[in-house]
Design an enzyme around this catalytic site. Structure first.
Site, short mmCIF file in Angstrom:
data_model
loop_
_atom_site.label_atom_id
_atom_site.label_comp_id
_atom_site.label_asym_id
_atom_site.label_seq_id
_atom_site.Cartn_x
_atom_site.Cartn_y
_atom_site.Cartn_z
N ASN A 118 58.05 6.16 56.72
CA ASN A 118 57.17 7.28 57.05
C ASN A 118 57.89 8.27 57.96
O ASN A 118 59.08 8.14 58.25
CB ASN A 118 55.86 6.78 57.66
CG ASN A 118 56.08 6.04 58.98
OD1 ASN A 118 57.10 6.20 59.65
ND2 ASN A 118 55.12 5.21 59.36
N GLU A 178 62.95 15.16 43.46
CA GLU A 178 63.40 13.77 43.56
C GLU A 178 63.46 13.15 42.16
O GLU A 178 64.46 12.56 41.77
CB GLU A 178 62.42 12.99 44.44
CG GLU A 178 62.75 11.51 44.56
CD GLU A 178 61.65 10.74 45.26
OE1 GLU A 178 61.92 9.61 45.70
OE2 GLU A 178 60.51 11.24 45.36
N HIS A 179 62.36 13.27 41.42
CA HIS A 179 62.30 12.82 40.03
C HIS A 179 62.00 14.02 39.14
O HIS A 179 61.04 14.74 39.40
CB HIS A 179 61.18 11.80 39.82
CG HIS A 179 61.16 10.67 40.79
ND1 HIS A 179 60.34 10.65 41.92
CD2 HIS A 179 61.85 9.50 40.80
CE1 HIS A 179 60.53 9.52 42.57
NE2 HIS A 179 61.44 8.80 41.93
N GLN A 204 52.91 9.20 40.43
CA GLN A 204 53.59 9.52 41.68
C GLN A 204 52.60 9.88 42.78
O GLN A 204 52.81 9.58 43.95
CB GLN A 204 54.59 10.66 41.47
CG GLN A 204 55.78 10.27 40.62
CD GLN A 204 56.51 9.05 41.16
OE1 GLN A 204 57.06 9.08 42.26
NE2 GLN A 204 56.52 7.97 40.39
#
Length: 449
Positions: free
Chosen positions: A232, A346-347, A277
């Site tokens: 986190n 990121e993806h 996601q």
């Protein structure tokens, strides 16, 4: 397109817009966490652990998590018990994941290379693993044995001698975890052959990994040379504060998916992948980039329909409705490629006609998933690729976790007397040009007699 309740996903219309880098950076959705804002909160934690070691880390754990294990290091018996009690189906799936990840990462290992610049003059690049690495595995909304695999496998493949996994101790009203990390985390570590696991989480875990200490039973908790793994905002802040003492893999923010799709994409697939996601946490980003208004409308409808049966609906709705998520309309795929390259997800999924050709034009993404049969979920678990990837646009300059993360390149310079003499004049000239005469003198004196 129209957005209808209860769905809250924003629509950004870039059709006809000038897609300059400056404009896109200002327009594209991005949430992200303000790490700077929590540094003043995290700094005292890091200082306390640096000064007082395990005692301070355990105290912070009791304060923040409501549980204090008797020792930081998890006993071997607990690791064995966790593996023995692991659901057989989960164990089989983890084993497959481990095997496939090992196969992919084995091909990443670099070999030493020697370059000859002339007779008696060589430079060898040796690849040497980091000696001791701390791998952080978060707790929170879900249990992440997959993160154990994704961090441990490349480190082991690189040849790291000493690995420690740190994960928060868990607490339930029934006390069934006994102040240990989740048993699935422990079992995954055992499957991978990791025998050092610390029951500590949060910023205090990062600090303890960086500074080390002495456990409650007087056993040494040796500091590490590098810390990897997501966490986190407080974990990220602690990694930033400790990076002058240890290496880090990067600063991981909330997870994100971008999907570049055209009219050939299945809206049910697109919606399912966006939801997958978004269920990570409320700050997760889900972005669809498309020139097709029909697909945008159909995806919007699919999202609304699939949300009715989504288990973590509240979390998903918050993520999809946040400023970090959107459907982005573009003129054509050419514009779409420009947008996703700047966004640097990121993806990134490519769900278009000739998806492989489109994917070859992507230069900025943590990982690219090509076509309708390569969802991000596959990469999260069993594709063989690594799922520890750069977020928040960092894919413009950084890559994901790999074997190279845990290797250091060392240049070994080997010259004979003749080889040095052949190049000495140039060395002396350049030293003089930079007003560093002692550099040249160090070479000249070798041939003075």
């Amino acid at each position: 397109m129209s957005i209808t309740p209860p769905f809250l996903l924003a629509c950004i219309d870039l059709r006809g817009a000038e897609l300059t880098a400056t404009q896109l950076r200002a327009t594209l959705p991005r949430g992200g966490a303000d790490v700077e804002a929590v540094l003043p909160t995290v700094w005292p934690i890091v200082q306390a652990v640096a000064e007082c070691g395990a005692d301070a880390a355990l105290e912070f754990g009791a304060l923040f998590d409501g549980v204090r294990p008797p020792t930081v290091r998890v006993p071997d018996a607990a690791l064995d018990a966790a593996l023995a009690g692991l659901d057989p189906d989960v164990r089989d799936a983890l084993q497959v994941m481990i095997e496939r990840t090992r196969v992919v990462h084995a091909d990443q290992r670099r070999t030493d290379v020697t370059t000859a610049l002339g007779p008696g003059a060589t430079v060898t690049e040796r690849w040497v693993p980091v000696e001791r690495v701390g791998l952080y595995v978060p707790g929170g909304n879900a249990v992440y044995p997959s993160s154990v695999v994704m961090n441990v496998v490349p480190a082991q493949t690189a040849g790291v001698d000493s690995l420690v996994v740190a994960s928060p101790p868990q607490f339930t009203s029934g006390g069934r975890f006994h102040g240990l990390p989740h048993p699935t985390i422990l079992a995954a570590a055992r499957l991978l052959g990791v025998d050092e696991v610390w029951a500590v989480g949060g910023a205090q875990a990062v600090a303890l990994l960086a500074y080390g200490g002495t456990d409650s039973d007087d056993c040494e908790l040796a500091p590490v040379d590098m810390i990897t793994g997501p966490g986190n905002i407080y974990v990220t802040a602690a990694k930033r504060l400790c990076r002058s003492r240890v290496g880090i893999d990067g600063e991981a923010g909330p997870t994100e998916i971008a999907i570049l799709a055209d009219h050939t994409a299945d809206p049910a697939h697109v919606a399912a992948d966006m939801i997958s996601q978004a269920e990570h946490d409320e700050m997760a980003a889900s972005v669809l980039v498309t020139p097709s208004t029909d697909l945008a409308d159909a995806t919007d409808a699919e999202l609304a329909a699939q949300l009715r049966t989504t288990v973590h609906r509240k979390r998903v709705v918050a993520a999809l409705g946040g400023r970090q998520s959107a459907i982005i309309l573009v003129d054509d795929l050419e514009a779409g490629v420009k947008v996703v390259n700047l966004y640097a997800a990121e993806h990134l999924e490519i769900q278009t006609a000739e998806a492989s050709r489109v994917a070859s034009r992507i230069r900025c993404a943590g990982a690219i998933f090509v076509g309708p049969w390569a969802p991000v979920s596959l990469g999260d678990y069993c594709a063989g690729s690594n799922h520890v990837l750069p977020t928040a646009g960092f894919a413009r300059h950084s890559g994901g976790l790999s074997v190279q993360t845990f290797l250091r390149g060392i240049h070994v310079v080997n010259y004979t007397k003749t080889a040095l003499k052949d190049i000495s004049g140039h060395v002396i000239t350049l030293a003089k040009a930079e007003d560093l005469p002692a550099h040249g003198e160090a070479v000249r004196r070798r041939f003075a007699r």
